[in-house]
Design an enzyme around this catalytic site. Sequence first.
Site, short mmCIF file in Angstrom:
data_model
loop_
_atom_site.label_atom_id
_atom_site.label_comp_id
_atom_site.label_asym_id
_atom_site.label_seq_id
_atom_site.Cartn_x
_atom_site.Cartn_y
_atom_site.Cartn_z
N LYS A 76 -0.93 7.47 -0.17
CA LYS A 76 -2.30 7.00 -0.02
C LYS A 76 -2.44 5.64 -0.70
O LYS A 76 -1.67 5.37 -1.60
CB LYS A 76 -3.32 7.98 -0.58
CG LYS A 76 -3.06 8.53 -2.00
CD LYS A 76 -2.81 7.65 -3.17
CE LYS A 76 -3.83 6.70 -3.68
NZ LYS A 76 -3.36 5.96 -4.90
N TYR A 106 -9.76 9.09 -4.32
CA TYR A 106 -9.80 10.49 -4.78
C TYR A 106 -11.24 11.00 -4.83
O TYR A 106 -11.53 12.15 -4.50
CB TYR A 106 -9.16 10.64 -6.16
CG TYR A 106 -7.67 10.42 -6.17
CD1 TYR A 106 -6.81 11.35 -5.60
CD2 TYR A 106 -7.11 9.29 -6.74
CE1 TYR A 106 -5.44 11.16 -5.60
CE2 TYR A 106 -5.75 9.08 -6.74
CZ TYR A 106 -4.92 10.02 -6.16
OH TYR A 106 -3.57 9.81 -6.16
P1 NDP Z 1 5.44 0.85 -8.28
O1 NDP Z 1 5.18 -0.59 -8.40
O2 NDP Z 1 5.86 1.58 -9.49
O3 NDP Z 1 6.50 1.13 -7.13
C1 NDP Z 1 6.51 0.45 -5.93
C2 NDP Z 1 7.95 0.22 -5.50
O4 NDP Z 1 7.91 -0.37 -4.20
C3 NDP Z 1 8.72 -0.76 -6.36
O5 NDP Z 1 9.32 -0.15 -7.48
C4 NDP Z 1 9.75 -1.28 -5.38
O6 NDP Z 1 10.79 -0.31 -5.29
C5 NDP Z 1 9.03 -1.24 -4.05
N1 NDP Z 1 8.58 -2.56 -3.60
C6 NDP Z 1 8.99 -3.18 -2.47
N2 NDP Z 1 8.41 -4.35 -2.33
C7 NDP Z 1 7.61 -4.54 -3.39
C8 NDP Z 1 6.77 -5.60 -3.81
N3 NDP Z 1 6.60 -6.72 -3.07
N4 NDP Z 1 6.10 -5.47 -4.97
C9 NDP Z 1 6.22 -4.34 -5.72
N5 NDP Z 1 7.02 -3.31 -5.36
C10 NDP Z 1 7.71 -3.39 -4.21
O7 NDP Z 1 4.08 1.50 -7.68
P2 NDP Z 1 3.63 3.02 -7.66
O8 NDP Z 1 4.80 3.89 -7.66
O9 NDP Z 1 2.60 3.23 -8.70
O10 NDP Z 1 2.86 3.09 -6.24
C11 NDP Z 1 3.53 3.10 -5.01
C12 NDP Z 1 2.67 3.80 -3.95
O11 NDP Z 1 2.42 5.14 -4.34
C13 NDP Z 1 1.28 3.17 -3.74
O12 NDP Z 1 0.93 3.26 -2.38
C14 NDP Z 1 0.35 4.04 -4.55
O13 NDP Z 1 -0.97 4.06 -4.07
C15 NDP Z 1 1.02 5.39 -4.40
N6 NDP Z 1 0.75 6.26 -5.54
C16 NDP Z 1 0.27 7.50 -5.29
C17 NDP Z 1 -0.02 8.35 -6.33
C18 NDP Z 1 -0.50 9.73 -6.05
O14 NDP Z 1 -0.87 10.42 -6.99
N7 NDP Z 1 -0.49 10.17 -4.81
C19 NDP Z 1 0.16 7.95 -7.73
C20 NDP Z 1 0.73 6.62 -7.89
C21 NDP Z 1 1.00 5.83 -6.81
P3 NDP Z 1 12.35 -0.74 -5.36
O15 NDP Z 1 12.52 -1.50 -6.62
O16 NDP Z 1 13.06 0.54 -5.34
O17 NDP Z 1 12.59 -1.57 -4.13
#
Ligand code: NDP
Length: 416
Positions: A172, A260
């Site tokens: 989401k 949420y």
């Molecule tokens: P993070 O920044 O921790 O993770 C995102 C990952 O996406 C990065 O670590 C990287 O992975 C990859 N990525 C690829 N391109 C980019 C870019 N341009 N900038 C940043 N990251 C990039 O974010 P979250 O894990 O907090 O969130 C990710 C998704 O999950 C979002 O859509 C968020 O809304 C959702 N989410 C949902 C939650 C829930 O409870 N359902 C809780 C938290 C988040 P890599 O280094 O491996 O390439």
Amino acid sequence: MTLFEKDGRLDLSRRLFLRGTGGGLLMGSSLGLVGPAFAQGGGAGNLPELPRSRPTGRPIPEMEQEMPMEPGRRLGWAVVGLGKFALNQILPSFAESRSSKLVALVSGNRQKAEQVASRYGVDTHNLYDYQTFDRIADNPDVDVTYIILPNALHAEYTVRSFKAGKHVFCEKPMAVTVEECETMIRAGREADRKLMVAYRAQFEPHNVEAIRRVREGEIGPLHLVTSDHGRILDPKDPADQWRMVKSLAGGGSLYDIGIYSLQAARYLTGEEPVEVFGQISNVKDDPRFREVEDRVAFQLRFPSGAVANLSSSYSTASVKRIQAFGEKGSLILDPGTEYEGNKLTVQSEKGRQEVKVKEQSQFAAEMDHFSQSVMENRNPKTPGEEGLRDVRILQAIYRSAQEAKPVTLDVTASTR
Ligand code: NDP
């Protein structure tokens, strides 16, 4: 000491266990593992053969939950994006999953991917980056891709996954615009593959119990829902850095956590809003809010006349609260959307009660629901259309805030 020994003597008070016709016994018999002791049962005069004080195998005990499917029958999942949420919540949850298994990883950081793969037993042949992603089409181990990227990348990787012939489970908010959501749904239909949005709260046991009680009328006709989701946006946290960039996040607190509050109002009322009103406020001159909004207060009106008073914030201490008020009582989930440790309190004609709900991983539950939907060719509970409805409502809230007046929603459009 055996299971039936107490202070060194046989404890006959436990014989009820042997006589029961519950899941354990049924399960044992369905597996052909019921020994003579279980088959006979009987009263005090007809005791089954009791275990002795020596090592020995026993039938399968009464099970509190179903065992996982055989690994070969579970669906293979590829996690796309190894960020904070993927590493802290999702990857560990595969251990609790019954019909899903982690088989592949997609990451822009090879070293991290290799390290994670080695810990979770993922074959290094099943590691991809964003350039090699489309080769996942040639990997029969992968049935589902789980998109955990910044919001603005959800649409692209969903469409590419469908082109690769995979089913998609997407975080989401589903995407940044209504058009992107529609494109994702269309791509799934064209590829004849399923799409589900990861609305974990709809699988969280306290929320599920709250919905059940509201539907069964315990608090009477529901007239008002309130919900607040807030936290401090931290520019030092890499996971919060893209959240400050509009082209990656799509919006601020409303998109990230206000969703949420919105979901709670929709799943508790079971209705679609016909009108929204929003107000946005930012901490003055705060560089975090140059591109995305800080606080949003928003209201929804539903066809039954029920209203919801909701909020999201990036500048207040953590809050994850949901409340529903009916004619005969009220219900409070506080916290309501934590990863674990949520609490449900009900005030009804029977008095005030903190409801004991068995904890169960909402992450494993939602992933398994999707795997089962794919295996049984059923529509998932929160398909792309559900994500599209929310994005349409969120956009209307922004428009309302911008125009400083309520915006009417076309309910028929939201179900198209
Ligand atoms: P993070 O920044 O921790 O993770 C995102 C990952 O996406 C990065 O670590 C990287 O992975 C990859 N990525 C690829 N391109 C980019 C870019 N341009 N900038 C940043 N990251 C990039 O974010 P979250 O894990 O907090 O969130 C990710 C998704 O999950 C979002 O859509 C968020 O809304 C959702 N989410 C949902 C939650 C829930 O409870 N359902 C809780 C938290 C988040 P890599 O280094 O491996 O390439």
